[in-house]
Design a protein around this motif. Structure first.
Motif, PDB file in Angstrom:
ATOM      1  N   GLN A 126       0.816  -1.180  -0.045  1.00 36.22           N
ATOM      2  CA  GLN A 126      -0.103   0.039   0.093  1.00 36.22           C
ATOM      3  C   GLN A 126       0.953   1.171   0.038  1.00 36.22           C
ATOM      4  OE1 GLN A 126      -2.287   0.645   3.728  1.00 36.22           O
ATOM      5  NE2 GLN A 126      -3.780   1.847   2.453  1.00 36.22           N
ATOM      6  N   ILE A 127       2.032   1.206   0.744  1.00 34.42           N
ATOM      7  CA  ILE A 127       3.036   2.290   0.918  1.00 34.42           C
ATOM      8  C   ILE A 127       3.601   2.376  -0.657  1.00 34.42           C
ATOM      9  CG2 ILE A 127       4.948   3.272   1.919  1.00 34.42           C
ATOM     10  CD1 ILE A 127       4.041   1.902   4.457  1.00 34.42           C
ATOM     11  N   LEU A 128       4.004   1.399  -1.266  1.00 37.37           N
ATOM     12  CA  LEU A 128       4.701   1.606  -2.529  1.00 37.37           C
ATOM     13  C   LEU A 128       3.727   2.325  -3.384  1.00 37.37           C
ATOM     14  CD1 LEU A 128       6.712  -1.590  -2.411  1.00 37.37           C
ATOM     15  CD2 LEU A 128       7.625   0.625  -2.684  1.00 37.37           C
ATOM     16  N   ARG A 129       2.492   1.579  -3.251  1.00 35.12           N
ATOM     17  CA  ARG A 129       1.716   2.214  -4.303  1.00 35.12           C
ATOM     18  C   ARG A 129       1.204   3.439  -4.346  1.00 35.12           C
ATOM     19  NH1 ARG A 129      -1.519  -1.870  -3.551  1.00 35.12           N
ATOM     20  NH2 ARG A 129      -2.822  -0.927  -1.853  1.00 35.12           N
ATOM     21  N   GLY A 130       1.302   4.068  -3.045  1.00 35.33           N
ATOM     22  CA  GLY A 130       0.879   5.467  -2.710  1.00 35.33           C
ATOM     23  C   GLY A 130       2.092   6.420  -3.153  1.00 35.33           C
ATOM     24  N   LEU A 131       3.432   5.702  -3.342  1.00 35.06           N
ATOM     25  CA  LEU A 131       4.515   6.509  -3.873  1.00 35.06           C
ATOM     26  C   LEU A 131       4.791   6.124  -5.173  1.00 35.06           C
ATOM     27  CD1 LEU A 131       6.728   6.134  -0.758  1.00 35.06           C
ATOM     28  CD2 LEU A 131       5.440   7.950  -1.211  1.00 35.06           C
ATOM     29  N   GLY A 132       3.823   5.585  -6.021  1.00 35.64           N
ATOM     30  CA  GLY A 132       3.595   5.474  -7.542  1.00 35.64           C
ATOM     31  C   GLY A 132       4.183   4.256  -8.162  1.00 35.64           C
ATOM     32  N   PHE A 133       4.301   3.112  -7.243  1.00 38.00           N
ATOM     33  CA  PHE A 133       4.704   1.954  -7.665  1.00 38.00           C
ATOM     34  C   PHE A 133       3.442   1.172  -7.741  1.00 38.00           C
ATOM     35  CE2 PHE A 133       8.431   3.614  -5.562  1.00 38.00           C
ATOM     36  CZ  PHE A 133       9.599   3.115  -6.593  1.00 38.00           C
ATOM     37  N   SER A 134       3.254   0.725  -9.064  1.00 34.83           N
ATOM     38  CA  SER A 134       2.215  -0.369  -9.454  1.00 34.83           C
ATOM     39  C   SER A 134       2.627  -1.761  -8.738  1.00 34.83           C
ATOM     40  CB  SER A 134       1.967  -0.505 -10.936  1.00 34.83           C
ATOM     41  OG  SER A 134       2.971  -1.246 -11.700  1.00 34.83           O
ATOM     42  N   HIS A 135       1.745  -2.960  -8.953  1.00 30.50           N
ATOM     43  CA  HIS A 135       1.749  -4.084  -8.244  1.00 30.50           C
ATOM     44  C   HIS A 135       3.123  -4.621  -9.170  1.00 30.50           C
ATOM     45  CE1 HIS A 135       1.334  -8.307  -6.748  1.00 30.50           C
ATOM     46  NE2 HIS A 135       1.257  -8.621  -8.083  1.00 30.50           N
ATOM     47  N   GLU A 136       3.098  -4.384 -10.333  1.00 31.47           N
ATOM     48  CA  GLU A 136       4.068  -4.999 -11.223  1.00 31.47           C
ATOM     49  C   GLU A 136       5.380  -4.426 -11.165  1.00 31.47           C
ATOM     50  OE1 GLU A 136       1.049  -4.043 -12.450  1.00 31.47           O
ATOM     51  OE2 GLU A 136       0.248  -5.722 -13.012  1.00 31.47           O
ATOM     52  N   ASP A 137       5.679  -3.116 -10.842  1.00 33.91           N
ATOM     53  CA  ASP A 137       6.820  -2.277 -10.608  1.00 33.91           C
ATOM     54  C   ASP A 137       7.282  -2.927  -9.127  1.00 33.91           C
ATOM     55  OD1 ASP A 137       6.251  -0.559 -12.646  1.00 33.91           O
ATOM     56  OD2 ASP A 137       5.459   0.916 -11.363  1.00 33.91           O
ATOM     57  N   GLN A 138       6.563  -3.280  -8.254  1.00 32.26           N
ATOM     58  CA  GLN A 138       6.917  -3.953  -6.807  1.00 32.26           C
ATOM     59  C   GLN A 138       7.677  -5.202  -7.002  1.00 32.26           C
ATOM     60  OE1 GLN A 138       3.732  -3.692  -4.023  1.00 32.26           O
ATOM     61  NE2 GLN A 138       2.883  -1.874  -4.807  1.00 32.26           N
ATOM     62  N   GLN A 139       7.443  -5.678  -8.179  1.00 31.53           N
ATOM     63  CA  GLN A 139       8.111  -7.066  -7.980  1.00 31.53           C
ATOM     64  C   GLN A 139       9.530  -6.960  -8.905  1.00 31.53           C
ATOM     65  OE1 GLN A 139       6.334  -9.328  -6.274  1.00 31.53           O
ATOM     66  NE2 GLN A 139       4.811  -7.598  -6.545  1.00 31.53           N
ATOM     67  N   ASP A 176       6.367  13.239  -7.077  1.00 34.61           N
ATOM     68  CA  ASP A 176       5.497  14.088  -8.062  1.00 34.61           C
ATOM     69  C   ASP A 176       4.417  14.666  -7.152  1.00 34.61           C
ATOM     70  OD1 ASP A 176       4.044  11.812  -7.693  1.00 34.61           O
ATOM     71  OD2 ASP A 176       4.104  11.254  -9.831  1.00 34.61           O
ATOM     72  N   LEU A 177       3.551  15.313  -7.788  1.00 36.50           N
ATOM     73  CA  LEU A 177       2.273  15.884  -7.040  1.00 36.50           C
ATOM     74  C   LEU A 177       1.656  14.864  -6.283  1.00 36.50           C
ATOM     75  CD1 LEU A 177       0.446  18.317  -6.110  1.00 36.50           C
ATOM     76  CD2 LEU A 177      -0.748  18.182  -8.643  1.00 36.50           C
ATOM     77  N   GLU A 178       1.142  13.838  -7.225  1.00 37.03           N
ATOM     78  CA  GLU A 178       0.552  12.627  -6.655  1.00 37.03           C
ATOM     79  C   GLU A 178       1.097  12.000  -5.369  1.00 37.03           C
ATOM     80  OE1 GLU A 178      -0.841  13.926 -10.295  1.00 37.03           O
ATOM     81  OE2 GLU A 178       1.003  12.876  -9.892  1.00 37.03           O
ATOM     82  N   GLY A 179       2.527  11.641  -5.376  1.00 37.66           N
ATOM     83  CA  GLY A 179       3.286  11.198  -4.402  1.00 37.66           C
ATOM     84  C   GLY A 179       3.070  12.000  -3.079  1.00 37.66           C
ATOM     85  N   ALA A 180       3.243  13.156  -3.468  1.00 36.79           N
ATOM     86  CA  ALA A 180       3.465  14.294  -2.407  1.00 36.79           C
ATOM     87  C   ALA A 180       2.088  14.607  -1.492  1.00 36.79           C
ATOM     88  CB  ALA A 180       3.875  15.727  -2.719  1.00 36.79           C
ATOM     89  N   LEU A 181       1.127  14.355  -2.290  1.00 38.78           N
ATOM     90  CA  LEU A 181      -0.180  14.598  -1.709  1.00 38.78           C
ATOM     91  C   LEU A 181      -0.520  13.346  -0.805  1.00 38.78           C
ATOM     92  CD1 LEU A 181      -2.363  16.156  -4.364  1.00 38.78           C
ATOM     93  CD2 LEU A 181      -1.482  17.125  -2.446  1.00 38.78           C
ATOM     94  N   TRP A 182       0.035  12.003  -1.414  1.00 35.70           N
ATOM     95  CA  TRP A 182      -0.292  10.815  -0.684  1.00 35.70           C
ATOM     96  C   TRP A 182       0.471  11.011   0.730  1.00 35.70           C
ATOM     97  CZ3 TRP A 182       3.057   7.253   1.304  1.00 35.70           C
ATOM     98  CH2 TRP A 182       2.565   6.116   1.665  1.00 35.70           C
ATOM     99  N   LEU A 183       1.763  11.457   0.609  1.00 36.53           N
ATOM    100  CA  LEU A 183       2.414  11.566   1.678  1.00 36.53           C
ATOM    101  C   LEU A 183       1.895  12.429   2.859  1.00 36.53           C
ATOM    102  CD1 LEU A 183       5.094  10.793   2.956  1.00 36.53           C
ATOM    103  CD2 LEU A 183       6.089  12.822   2.085  1.00 36.53           C
ATOM    104  N   GLU A 184       1.250  13.488   2.223  1.00 34.39           N
ATOM    105  CA  GLU A 184       0.699  14.449   3.212  1.00 34.39           C
ATOM    106  C   GLU A 184      -0.343  13.808   4.059  1.00 34.39           C
ATOM    107  OE1 GLU A 184      -1.146  17.700   1.256  1.00 34.39           O
ATOM    108  OE2 GLU A 184       0.476  18.528   0.677  1.00 34.39           O
ATOM    109  N   ALA A 185      -1.368  12.961   3.428  1.00 36.50           N
ATOM    110  CA  ALA A 185      -2.352  12.201   4.141  1.00 36.50           C
ATOM    111  C   ALA A 185      -1.873  11.279   4.954  1.00 36.50           C
ATOM    112  CB  ALA A 185      -3.222  11.694   2.991  1.00 36.50           C
ATOM    113  N   TYR A 186      -0.794  10.546   4.622  1.00 36.47           N
ATOM    114  CA  TYR A 186      -0.154   9.479   5.321  1.00 36.47           C
ATOM    115  C   TYR A 186       0.524  10.011   6.670  1.00 36.47           C
ATOM    116  CZ  TYR A 186       2.485   5.226   6.563  1.00 36.47           C
ATOM    117  OH  TYR A 186       2.745   4.013   7.086  1.00 36.47           O
ATOM    118  N   LEU A 187       1.194  11.101   6.517  1.00 37.07           N
ATOM    119  CA  LEU A 187       1.890  11.725   7.692  1.00 37.07           C
ATOM    120  C   LEU A 187       0.840  12.124   8.630  1.00 37.07           C
ATOM    121  CD1 LEU A 187       4.961  13.665   6.119  1.00 37.07           C
ATOM    122  CD2 LEU A 187       5.097  11.327   7.270  1.00 37.07           C
ATOM    123  N   ALA A 188      -0.218  12.851   8.283  1.00 34.17           N
ATOM    124  CA  ALA A 188      -1.335  13.496   9.208  1.00 34.17           C
ATOM    125  C   ALA A 188      -1.824  12.180   9.943  1.00 34.17           C
ATOM    126  CB  ALA A 188      -2.119  13.864   8.391  1.00 34.17           C
TER     127      ALA A 188
END
Length: 612
Positions: A126-139, A176-188
């Protein structure tokens, strides 16, 4: 609780911290701010125990784990998901325990259950996906990714390990913007203490509840996000400046009495009394204003619209098209932000506009006189490390005299000292300034900026906003800094599924859509208005500029009144009537400002609706 008590630290004879103290309760989310070079990263190294203090001490909770992002992730053959799982060293050690003792086995199993070891893979994914890595990328192995992407893996690892005190130093610089916004929500929602060095106002407003300001070699703790901190600090500085001015007047008055009457016997006692008052008076120092950060973009001449037009264009790499059916238009006064998840084609579109990629189909028609400036993240790394900024400019402007070259550097905040310093020894922010200068040297009609704020402090980002606002060329902007996007861009283009189209909503709606919190029942789209002529659009633009000018004028009045109201002398009993008058004027100006902003918003809405 993290307690920093009266610490002092110096490096190479230069003091960075003197008598700095702060107590941070457990679970607080704290943003650490301060100008570049004040010692924020050094403070992290001190907390981690990598540097020894000159004076004072730091007290950590017993047994607390401190975690931060490693400077570099090895280019190993281990998959991304396994790399992240290995970051939780306790879990890894427990799983590797081969003890046959029944008691030990029971202890291990109990502890694995306590730390939710069996749900670990899902959390890591879930963390990797939030930072922009798809399931295929993670392998895939870490070696398949560049350094910037591996830094994301390092960030995923420390988030997964969940240390008791999480230290993050500019984590959005490689997101990128998407990863930064995900990180904001995660850290909160992070369950433990977070200390984060950042110049991203959006993150500092939404992800933290406190600000730790490092300035003048000391630490000051504020409650609230960055905007609250900035307002509170400005108010304190205004009161301090007013108090210092008042004290200067008192000193002058006392000194005048002493000078006039010290020689007269009848006034000697009074004069001596005032001398003692002057000696006892503790000096109130006016706050020192740091040198203002500036960017000075050269002004291009006006070109007839459109400056760029795309006719059913397609672009990609090799035989693979990334973007298709592009029918877009750019005018010289456009300010456009590109939105879209990583890999959708924002950089590809930027390269096409910059002339670094050719169309596979269709055509791109540009003005014959069009000059383009292009700033990309990697260009900072392409500077010549063994040369000075002056050398870089001399190569581009061999006939310009050194004073003129130095003036250009100064226009981007690179003073006399930096002009002849090797690039290898410049800070990241100074390198970014040099790259921005080189990108705008030819006074481009179109300026393409891909993550321009990386390595820039908040003051520099604000200066960049001002420069872009005053700039008379078109701007294409890709950035994870929503504050920058909201202040500069007046149009949004969404790059998605191989296409580029205007985004009809605002940035906040886009942020909510990325986080999955957008309203479920969207309002039906309004019918598009009839196409207006160029003359009608020009009239609307003129109306917007007039409205903006009204807002700026009233805002200037508001600032002057706010400074007036910050004067402590105004609150003395003898001046209460004057205070009431100024407060009434301030309320009237605020009402006028609200009306002017409403007119501006309506004018801007008309212009936005009229654009294709």
């Amino acid at each position: 609780m993290l307690r920093i008590s009266d610490i002092g630290y110096s490096v190479a004879g230069r003091s960075l911290l003197e008598g700095a103290s702060v107590t941070i309760p457990a679970g607080h989310k704290v943003g650490i701010v301060g100008r570049n070079g004040t010692g924020k990263t050094t403070l992290f190294r001190i907390i981690r125990g990598e540097l020894g203090l000159d004076t004072g001490e730091i007290t950590l909770p017993a047994g607390a784990k401190i975690g931060g992002v490693a400077q570099e992730v090895p280019s190993s053959e281990t998959s991304l998901i396994d790399t992240v799982l290995e970051a939780d060293t306790e879990r890894a050690a427990l799983l590797a325990d081969t003890s046959q003792d029944p008691t030990r086995i029971a202890e291990v199993q109990a502890r694995l259950a306590d730390i939710d070891a069996w749900g670990a893979e899902a959390r890591a994914a879930q963390i990797l996906r939030g930072l922009g890595f798809s399931h295929e990328d993670q392998q895939r192995p870490c070696s398949a990714y560049s350094g910037g992407w591996r830094m994301r893996v390092a960030l995923a690892g420390v988030l997964f390990a969940q240390p008791d005190i999480l230290l993050l130093d500019e984590p959005t610089n490689y997101l990128d913007l998407e990863g930064a916004l995900w990180l904001e929500a995660y850290l909160a929602k992070y369950p433990h203490t977070v200390l984060i060095i950042s110049h991203d106002r959006g993150l500092l407003n939404r992800a933290v509840g406190h600000i730790l300001h490092l300035a003048d070699k000391t630490l000051t703790y504020y409650t609230g996000g960055y905007d609250t901190f900035a307002k509170t600090r400005a108010e304190r500085r205004a009161v301090q400046a007013a108090a210092a001015k008042k004290q200067d007047l008192q000193r002058a008055h006392l000194q005048s009495f002493v000078d006039r009457f010290k020689a007269k016997a009848s006034k000697a006692k009074q004069a001596q009394s005032r001398v003692k008052m002057l000696e006892r008076m503790e000096t109130i120092r006016a706050p020192e204003d740091a040198a203002r950060t500036v960017f000075t973009f050269p002004e291009p001449e006006a070109l007839s619209p459109p400056i760029v037009a795309m006719d059913n264009a397609a672009v990609g790499y090799g035989d693979r098209a990334v973007l298709n059916r592009l029918n877009l238009r750019l005018d010289q006064d456009d300010r456009i932000a590109l939105l879209g998840r990583n890999g959708q084609g924002k950089s590809t579109l930027s390269k096409l506009l910059a002339g670094k990629l050719q169309t596979m189909e269709g055509r791109v028609i540009s003005s014959s006189k069009l000059r383009i400036g292009y700033f990309a993240q990697h260009q900072v790394d392409e500077l010549h490390l063994d040369e000075t900024p002056l050398d870089h400019l001399r190569r581009e402007r061999p006939t310009d005299a050194p004073p003129k070259l130095r003036a250009r550097l100064a226009g981007f905040g690179l003073g006399a000292d930096q002009a002849e310093t090797l690039v290898a020894k410049l800070s990241g922010g100074q390198k970014a300034r040099l790259s921005l200068l080189l990108a705008t040297l030819e006074a481009p009609h179109l300026l393409i900026l891909d993550e321009p704020t990386n390595h820039l402090d908040i003051e520099s980002r604000e200066a960049l906003v001002e420069a872009l606002t005053a700039y008379t060329g078109a701007v294409i902007l890709v950035s994870h800094d929503m504050h920058l996007l909201s202040l500069v861009a007046d149009r949004l283009w969404l790059v998605k599924d191989g296409h580029v189209a205007p985004y009809e909503h605002d940035l906040e709606t886009y942020r909510q859509s990325l986080l999955g919190t957008e309203p479920k029942a969207a309002k039906p789209a309004k019918p598009k208005p009839k196409q207006l002529s160029q003359d009608q659009i020009k009239e609307l633009r003129s109306e917007v500029k007039k409205a903006e000018a009204r807002v700026e004028k009233i805002e200037d009045m508001r600032e002057k009144l706010a400074k007036k109201l910050a004067d402590p002398a105004l609150y003395e009993d003898a001046r209460i009537g004057e205070l009431t008058t100024w407060q009434k004027k301030y309320a009237e100006v605020m009402e006028g400002l609200a009306r002017a902003e409403d007119l501006w918003e309506k004018a801007q809405a008309k212009l936005d609706a009229a654009r294709p």
